[in-house]
Design a protein around this motif. Structure first.
Motif, short mmCIF file in Angstrom:
data_model
loop_
_atom_site.label_atom_id
_atom_site.label_comp_id
_atom_site.label_asym_id
_atom_site.label_seq_id
_atom_site.Cartn_x
_atom_site.Cartn_y
_atom_site.Cartn_z
N THR A 23 7.06 -3.32 9.64
CA THR A 23 7.08 -4.70 8.94
C THR A 23 6.63 -4.03 7.76
O THR A 23 6.40 -4.52 6.25
N TRP A 24 5.20 -4.00 7.41
CA TRP A 24 3.93 -3.52 6.32
C TRP A 24 3.68 -2.38 5.17
O TRP A 24 4.06 -2.24 4.11
N LEU A 25 4.55 -1.15 6.06
CA LEU A 25 5.03 0.10 5.67
C LEU A 25 6.03 0.13 4.45
O LEU A 25 6.81 0.10 3.85
N THR A 26 7.37 -0.66 5.00
CA THR A 26 8.46 -0.80 4.68
C THR A 26 8.48 -2.18 3.59
O THR A 26 9.59 -2.62 2.53
N HIS A 27 7.44 -3.14 3.24
CA HIS A 27 7.07 -3.52 2.28
C HIS A 27 7.60 -3.70 1.17
O HIS A 27 7.61 -1.72 0.70
N ALA A 28 8.10 -4.45 -0.15
CA ALA A 28 8.97 -3.68 -0.83
C ALA A 28 7.69 -2.72 -2.15
O ALA A 28 9.01 -2.13 -2.95
N LEU A 29 6.57 -3.35 -2.01
CA LEU A 29 5.99 -2.92 -2.88
C LEU A 29 5.67 -0.72 -2.06
O LEU A 29 5.16 0.05 -3.36
N LEU A 30 5.43 -0.70 -1.40
CA LEU A 30 5.61 0.23 -0.38
C LEU A 30 6.90 1.11 -0.70
O LEU A 30 7.07 2.90 -0.14
N ASP A 31 8.02 1.13 -0.54
CA ASP A 31 9.64 0.68 -0.27
C ASP A 31 10.24 0.09 -1.80
O ASP A 31 11.23 -0.62 -0.96
N PRO A 32 10.15 0.20 -2.81
CA PRO A 32 10.70 0.34 -3.71
C PRO A 32 12.74 0.13 -3.86
O PRO A 32 12.86 -0.72 -4.75
N THR A 33 13.21 1.31 -2.99
CA THR A 33 14.61 1.86 -2.81
C THR A 33 14.79 0.70 -1.25
O THR A 33 16.26 1.33 -1.27
N ALA A 38 8.81 4.12 4.18
CA ALA A 38 8.01 4.31 3.50
C ALA A 38 7.57 5.99 2.92
O ALA A 38 6.55 6.11 4.21
N THR A 39 7.64 6.76 1.83
CA THR A 39 6.61 7.58 1.61
C THR A 39 5.12 7.80 1.35
O THR A 39 4.81 6.18 0.72
N MET A 40 4.17 8.63 1.65
CA MET A 40 3.43 9.12 1.48
C MET A 40 2.90 8.15 -0.46
O MET A 40 1.79 7.95 0.09
N ASP A 41 3.58 8.57 -0.98
CA ASP A 41 3.54 8.74 -2.68
C ASP A 41 3.16 7.28 -2.95
O ASP A 41 2.53 6.61 -3.82
#
Length: 52
Positions: A23-33, A38-41
């Motif tokens: 959930t944290w890694l796919t938050h809109a901030l880390l997964d804008p698309t 989530a990408t490392m970038d």
């Protein structure tokens, strides 16, 4: 993921945290698309912004 560390940390149970971490890694901030990953970038940009 936890198998390599099982000998060093026998009580480690990462599976219990997998949903929260996902959930944290796919938050809109880390997964804008909104790709579901989530990408490392994106992760590095978010971390850098927090540090500054």
């Amino acid at each position: 993921m936890e198998i390599p560390y099982r000998e060093l940390f026998p009580q480690l149970n990462l599976r219990q945290w997998s949903g929260i971490i996902y959930t944290w890694l796919t938050h809109a901030l880390l997964d804008p698309t909104n790709s579901g990953r989530a990408t490392m970038d994106n992760l590095m940009c978010a971390a850098s912004a927090r540090i500054e």
